[in-house]
Design a protein around this motif. Sequence first.
Motif, PDB file in Angstrom:
ATOM      1  N   ASN A   1       0.831  -1.210   0.000  1.00 44.64           N
ATOM      2  CA  ASN A   1       0.000   0.000   0.000  1.00 44.64           C
ATOM      3  C   ASN A   1       0.861   1.254   0.000  1.00 44.64           C
ATOM      4  OD1 ASN A   1      -2.310  -1.546  -0.011  1.00 44.64           O
ATOM      5  ND2 ASN A   1      -2.652  -1.387   2.196  1.00 44.64           N
TER       6      ASN A   1
ATOM      7  N   GLN B   1       3.918   1.555  -1.195  1.00 50.36           N
ATOM      8  CA  GLN B   1       4.519   1.689  -2.521  1.00 50.36           C
ATOM      9  C   GLN B   1       3.502   2.233  -3.521  1.00 50.36           C
ATOM     10  OE1 GLN B   1       6.063  -2.150  -3.567  1.00 50.36           O
ATOM     11  NE2 GLN B   1       7.849  -1.982  -2.245  1.00 50.36           N
ATOM     12  N   ALA B   2       2.262   1.786  -3.417  1.00 49.90           N
ATOM     13  CA  ALA B   2       1.224   2.282  -4.320  1.00 49.90           C
ATOM     14  C   ALA B   2       0.985   3.772  -4.106  1.00 49.90           C
ATOM     15  CB  ALA B   2      -0.068   1.497  -4.103  1.00 49.90           C
ATOM     16  N   GLU B   3       1.008   4.230  -2.861  1.00 43.89           N
ATOM     17  CA  GLU B   3       0.820   5.654  -2.570  1.00 43.89           C
ATOM     18  C   GLU B   3       1.969   6.479  -3.153  1.00 43.89           C
ATOM     19  OE1 GLU B   3      -1.635   7.471  -1.196  1.00 43.89           O
ATOM     20  OE2 GLU B   3      -2.818   5.620  -1.250  1.00 43.89           O
ATOM     21  N   ARG B   4       3.206   5.997  -2.972  1.00 37.76           N
ATOM     22  CA  ARG B   4       4.358   6.712  -3.537  1.00 37.76           C
ATOM     23  C   ARG B   4       4.250   6.785  -5.053  1.00 37.76           C
ATOM     24  NH1 ARG B   4       7.398   3.754   0.528  1.00 37.76           N
ATOM     25  NH2 ARG B   4       7.872   2.195  -1.048  1.00 37.76           N
ATOM     26  N   TYR B   5       3.815   5.717  -5.685  1.00 32.10           N
ATOM     27  CA  TYR B   5       3.676   5.696  -7.141  1.00 32.10           C
ATOM     28  C   TYR B   5       2.609   6.692  -7.593  1.00 32.10           C
ATOM     29  CZ  TYR B   5       2.847   3.920 -11.846  1.00 32.10           C
ATOM     30  OH  TYR B   5       2.690   3.808 -13.192  1.00 32.10           O
ATOM     31  N   LYS B   6       1.487   6.742  -6.872  1.00 33.70           N
ATOM     32  CA  LYS B   6       0.425   7.687  -7.226  1.00 33.70           C
ATOM     33  C   LYS B   6       0.918   9.127  -7.105  1.00 33.70           C
ATOM     34  CE  LYS B   6      -3.560   4.843  -6.032  1.00 33.70           C
ATOM     35  NZ  LYS B   6      -4.690   4.665  -5.090  1.00 33.70           N
ATOM     36  N   GLU B   7       1.666   9.428  -6.037  1.00 36.64           N
ATOM     37  CA  GLU B   7       2.210  10.780  -5.861  1.00 36.64           C
ATOM     38  C   GLU B   7       3.154  11.138  -7.001  1.00 36.64           C
ATOM     39  OE1 GLU B   7       1.713  13.304  -3.678  1.00 36.64           O
ATOM     40  OE2 GLU B   7      -0.005  12.134  -2.989  1.00 36.64           O
ATOM     41  N   LYS B   8       3.994  10.204  -7.382  1.00 35.50           N
ATOM     42  CA  LYS B   8       4.940  10.447  -8.467  1.00 35.50           C
ATOM     43  C   LYS B   8       4.192  10.697  -9.776  1.00 35.50           C
ATOM     44  CE  LYS B   8       9.326   8.541 -10.004  1.00 35.50           C
ATOM     45  NZ  LYS B   8      10.225   7.398  -9.935  1.00 35.50           N
ATOM     46  N   GLN B   9       3.147   9.931 -10.031  1.00 36.54           N
ATOM     47  CA  GLN B   9       2.354  10.117 -11.243  1.00 36.54           C
ATOM     48  C   GLN B   9       1.670  11.487 -11.236  1.00 36.54           C
ATOM     49  OE1 GLN B   9       2.214   8.231 -14.006  1.00 36.54           O
ATOM     50  NE2 GLN B   9       3.790   6.981 -13.050  1.00 36.54           N
ATOM     51  N   LYS B  10       1.175  11.897 -10.079  1.00 33.91           N
ATOM     52  CA  LYS B  10       0.541  13.211  -9.981  1.00 33.91           C
ATOM     53  C   LYS B  10       1.545  14.317 -10.272  1.00 33.91           C
ATOM     54  CE  LYS B  10      -3.159  12.106  -6.729  1.00 33.91           C
ATOM     55  NZ  LYS B  10      -3.675  12.303  -5.369  1.00 33.91           N
TER      56      LYS B  10
ATOM     57  N   GLU C   1       2.222  14.423 -14.018  1.00 30.46           N
ATOM     58  CA  GLU C   1       1.099  15.020 -14.740  1.00 30.46           C
ATOM     59  C   GLU C   1       1.061  16.534 -14.529  1.00 30.46           C
ATOM     60  OE1 GLU C   1      -2.534  13.044 -13.724  1.00 30.46           O
ATOM     61  OE2 GLU C   1      -1.835  11.111 -14.503  1.00 30.46           O
TER      62      GLU C   1
END
Length: 193
Positions: free
Chosen positions: A99, A101-110, A113
């Motif tokens: 979870n 790692q998924a949060e870090r990935y979402k932040e990086k994607q944001k 963008e």
Amino acid sequence: LELGGGGAAAGPGPGPGPSLGRGGLEVLQHTVGSLLSSYGWYILLAAVAVYLLVQKVSRSLAARPSGPGAAAAAEEPDVVVRRQEALAAARLRMQEELNAQAERYKEKQKQLEEEKRRQKIAMWESMQEGKSYKGNLKLNQQEAESGAASTSAVPKSKPNKKPLRGGGYNPLSGEGGGTCSWRPGRRGPSAGG
């Protein structure tokens, strides 16, 4: 010759006697011999298959515990409970890491963008002003380099370089190329040995 008849030749008793006559033995040998000559290979293969089947069944019975539930009874209940709790805790830890790692990935994607959105806005503004977007990028890079160069001690100057080839060099003409030239191979049969 009658083997199973109820006559006097069969002898007293319910079945054939222990002493078959010489003729009965020859008939038995002839019958067994013809049976083996006709179906010998099938009988042999069936015997081998039965032997292997008996071996496999005996191994599986030997490997099986003596009674039903013997494996469960061998382990103590509190050991089983502790093992299950440890397994559940390990799964929970792994899920939490996943979870995070998924949060870090979402932040990086944001962030990516957002950066793309800013670049599009800058490109649109530069186009509205009539400037080239590529030129705007080069200016931004030069400003960043000049800021980095001002922090360094001495900027390096580029020496004047002479061109590698002369101005009249044409690779298709074959002239001016120096000592390298291509010549076609010899015609005729190849030399072989």
